[in-house]
Design a protein around this motif. Structure first.
Motif, PDB file in Angstrom:
ATOM      1  N   ILE A   1      65.982 -35.108  13.734  1.00  0.00           N
ATOM      2  CA  ILE A   1      64.584 -34.713  13.537  1.00  0.00           C
ATOM      3  C   ILE A   1      63.698 -35.937  13.727  1.00  0.00           C
ATOM      4  N   ARG A   2      62.616 -35.739  14.448  1.00  0.00           N
ATOM      5  CA  ARG A   2      61.607 -36.787  14.627  1.00  0.00           C
ATOM      6  C   ARG A   2      60.372 -36.384  13.838  1.00  0.00           C
ATOM      7  N   ASN A   3      59.932 -37.292  12.972  1.00  0.00           N
ATOM      8  CA  ASN A   3      58.713 -37.113  12.184  1.00  0.00           C
ATOM      9  C   ASN A   3      57.655 -38.052  12.757  1.00  0.00           C
ATOM     10  N   VAL A   4      56.538 -37.480  13.221  1.00  0.00           N
ATOM     11  CA  VAL A   4      55.463 -38.266  13.810  1.00  0.00           C
ATOM     12  C   VAL A   4      54.237 -38.137  12.910  1.00  0.00           C
ATOM     13  N   VAL A   5      53.667 -39.272  12.546  1.00  0.00           N
ATOM     14  CA  VAL A   5      52.475 -39.300  11.688  1.00  0.00           C
ATOM     15  C   VAL A   5      51.394 -40.094  12.414  1.00  0.00           C
ATOM     16  N   LEU A   6      50.224 -39.493  12.533  1.00  0.00           N
ATOM     17  CA  LEU A   6      49.055 -40.171  13.091  1.00  0.00           C
ATOM     18  C   LEU A   6      48.052 -40.375  11.975  1.00  0.00           C
ATOM     19  N   VAL A   7      47.466 -41.560  11.915  1.00  0.00           N
ATOM     20  CA  VAL A   7      46.495 -41.878  10.866  1.00  0.00           C
ATOM     21  C   VAL A   7      45.226 -42.401  11.519  1.00  0.00           C
ATOM     22  N   ARG A   8      44.114 -41.849  11.078  1.00  0.00           N
ATOM     23  CA  ARG A   8      42.795 -42.360  11.462  1.00  0.00           C
ATOM     24  C   ARG A   8      42.228 -43.018  10.214  1.00  0.00           C
ATOM     25  N   LEU A   9      42.040 -44.331  10.282  1.00  0.00           N
ATOM     26  CA  LEU A   9      41.536 -45.074   9.128  1.00  0.00           C
ATOM     27  C   LEU A   9      40.021 -44.973   9.025  1.00  0.00           C
ATOM     28  N   ARG A  10      39.533 -45.133   7.826  1.00  0.00           N
ATOM     29  CA  ARG A  10      38.087 -45.194   7.596  1.00  0.00           C
ATOM     30  C   ARG A  10      37.544 -46.493   8.204  1.00  0.00           C
ATOM     31  N   ASP A  11      36.279 -46.490   8.535  1.00  0.00           N
ATOM     32  CA  ASP A  11      35.640 -47.695   9.061  1.00  0.00           C
ATOM     33  C   ASP A  11      35.773 -48.829   8.050  1.00  0.00           C
TER      34      ASP A  11
ATOM     35  N   LEU B   1      42.835 -47.690  24.421  1.00  0.00           N
ATOM     36  CA  LEU B   1      42.694 -47.441  25.853  1.00  0.00           C
ATOM     37  C   LEU B   1      41.837 -46.222  26.171  1.00  0.00           C
ATOM     38  N   ARG B   2      41.601 -45.375  25.176  1.00  0.00           N
ATOM     39  CA  ARG B   2      40.769 -44.173  25.344  1.00  0.00           C
ATOM     40  C   ARG B   2      39.922 -43.983  24.103  1.00  0.00           C
ATOM     41  N   ASP B   3      38.834 -43.249  24.247  1.00  0.00           N
ATOM     42  CA  ASP B   3      38.034 -42.846  23.096  1.00  0.00           C
ATOM     43  C   ASP B   3      38.728 -41.686  22.389  1.00  0.00           C
ATOM     44  N   GLY B   4      38.452 -41.547  21.109  1.00  0.00           N
ATOM     45  CA  GLY B   4      38.919 -40.392  20.355  1.00  0.00           C
ATOM     46  C   GLY B   4      40.361 -40.460  19.894  1.00  0.00           C
ATOM     47  N   THR B   5      40.953 -41.633  19.902  1.00  0.00           N
ATOM     48  CA  THR B   5      42.339 -41.746  19.469  1.00  0.00           C
ATOM     49  C   THR B   5      42.411 -42.016  17.966  1.00  0.00           C
ATOM     50  N   TRP B   6      43.640 -42.115  17.475  1.00  0.00           N
ATOM     51  CA  TRP B   6      43.896 -42.378  16.053  1.00  0.00           C
ATOM     52  C   TRP B   6      44.122 -43.876  15.877  1.00  0.00           C
ATOM     53  N   SER B   7      44.087 -44.349  14.642  1.00  0.00           N
ATOM     54  CA  SER B   7      44.239 -45.784  14.377  1.00  0.00           C
ATOM     55  C   SER B   7      45.655 -46.273  14.615  1.00  0.00           C
ATOM     56  N   PHE B   8      46.640 -45.492  14.168  1.00  0.00           N
ATOM     57  CA  PHE B   8      48.027 -45.888  14.375  1.00  0.00           C
ATOM     58  C   PHE B   8      48.947 -44.685  14.260  1.00  0.00           C
ATOM     59  N   ALA B   9      50.186 -44.923  14.692  1.00  0.00           N
ATOM     60  CA  ALA B   9      51.222 -43.895  14.618  1.00  0.00           C
ATOM     61  C   ALA B   9      52.467 -44.477  13.958  1.00  0.00           C
ATOM     62  N   LEU B  10      53.162 -43.610  13.232  1.00  0.00           N
ATOM     63  CA  LEU B  10      54.475 -43.923  12.665  1.00  0.00           C
ATOM     64  C   LEU B  10      55.432 -42.842  13.119  1.00  0.00           C
TER      65      LEU B  10
ATOM     66  N   LEU C   1      47.887 -45.574   0.822  1.00  0.00           N
ATOM     67  CA  LEU C   1      47.118 -45.373   2.050  1.00  0.00           C
ATOM     68  C   LEU C   1      45.965 -44.383   1.871  1.00  0.00           C
ATOM     69  N   ALA C   2      46.149 -43.407   1.016  1.00  0.00           N
ATOM     70  CA  ALA C   2      45.219 -42.270   0.919  1.00  0.00           C
ATOM     71  C   ALA C   2      43.739 -42.657   0.868  1.00  0.00           C
ATOM     72  N   PRO C   3      43.321 -43.625   0.057  1.00  0.00           N
ATOM     73  CA  PRO C   3      41.878 -43.924   0.016  1.00  0.00           C
ATOM     74  C   PRO C   3      41.331 -44.517   1.313  1.00  0.00           C
ATOM     75  N   TRP C   4      42.207 -45.055   2.156  1.00  0.00           N
ATOM     76  CA  TRP C   4      41.792 -45.725   3.380  1.00  0.00           C
ATOM     77  C   TRP C   4      41.904 -44.836   4.613  1.00  0.00           C
ATOM     78  N   ALA C   5      42.548 -43.673   4.460  1.00  0.00           N
ATOM     79  CA  ALA C   5      42.761 -42.776   5.592  1.00  0.00           C
ATOM     80  C   ALA C   5      41.667 -41.722   5.660  1.00  0.00           C
ATOM     81  N   GLN C   6      41.050 -41.623   6.818  1.00  0.00           N
ATOM     82  CA  GLN C   6      40.073 -40.562   7.049  1.00  0.00           C
ATOM     83  C   GLN C   6      40.788 -39.256   7.373  1.00  0.00           C
ATOM     84  N   ASP C   7      41.821 -39.332   8.207  1.00  0.00           N
ATOM     85  CA  ASP C   7      42.609 -38.167   8.606  1.00  0.00           C
ATOM     86  C   ASP C   7      44.062 -38.572   8.754  1.00  0.00           C
ATOM     87  N   VAL C   8      44.950 -37.628   8.464  1.00  0.00           N
ATOM     88  CA  VAL C   8      46.383 -37.809   8.698  1.00  0.00           C
ATOM     89  C   VAL C   8      46.900 -36.525   9.334  1.00  0.00           C
ATOM     90  N   ALA C   9      47.655 -36.677  10.416  1.00  0.00           N
ATOM     91  CA  ALA C   9      48.287 -35.528  11.079  1.00  0.00           C
ATOM     92  C   ALA C   9      49.790 -35.789  11.120  1.00  0.00           C
TER      93      ALA C   9
END
Length: 94
Positions: free
Chosen positions: A2-12, A45-54, A80-88
């Motif tokens: 199983i592969r678990n992919v997490v994307l995080v968009r951090l707050r400014d 490299l593109r607009d609209g991406t996430w801050s990082f991936a795990l 991480l929760a207080p610093w994350a705007q979105d998590v997918a």
């Protein structure tokens, strides 16, 4: 497997070095059934991406459940929760 992919968009304003250290701590978890961790910051490299991936690869659903319920893993999520705007998240079979 199983592969678990997490994307995080951090707050400014989140310090990138803090985020890098946090990712390294997650990737350093040594949990039974975990085959590999991959992580990294977005290259911008593109607009609209996430801050990082795990990405965590685990041997089976049981190993994923252990990973998901692990006390240290959840402590890191809480940190991480207080610093994350979105998590997918998505899990899929390899």
């Amino acid at each position: 497997m199983i592969r678990n992919v997490v994307l995080v968009r951090l707050r400014d304003g989140v310090d990138p070095s803090w985020a890098a250290h946090w990712r390294e701590r997650v990737a350093g978890l040594d949990l039974p059934g975990t085959v590999a961790y991959t992580q990294g910051a977005d290259l911008g490299l593109r607009d609209g991406t996430w801050s990082f991936a795990l990405v965590a690869d685990v041997v089976d659903e049981e190993a994923y459940r252990r990973y998901d319920l692990d006390e240290e893993h959840n402590r890191l999520r809480d940190e991480l929760a207080p610093w994350a705007q979105d998590v997918a998240r998505v899990q899929f079979e390899l």
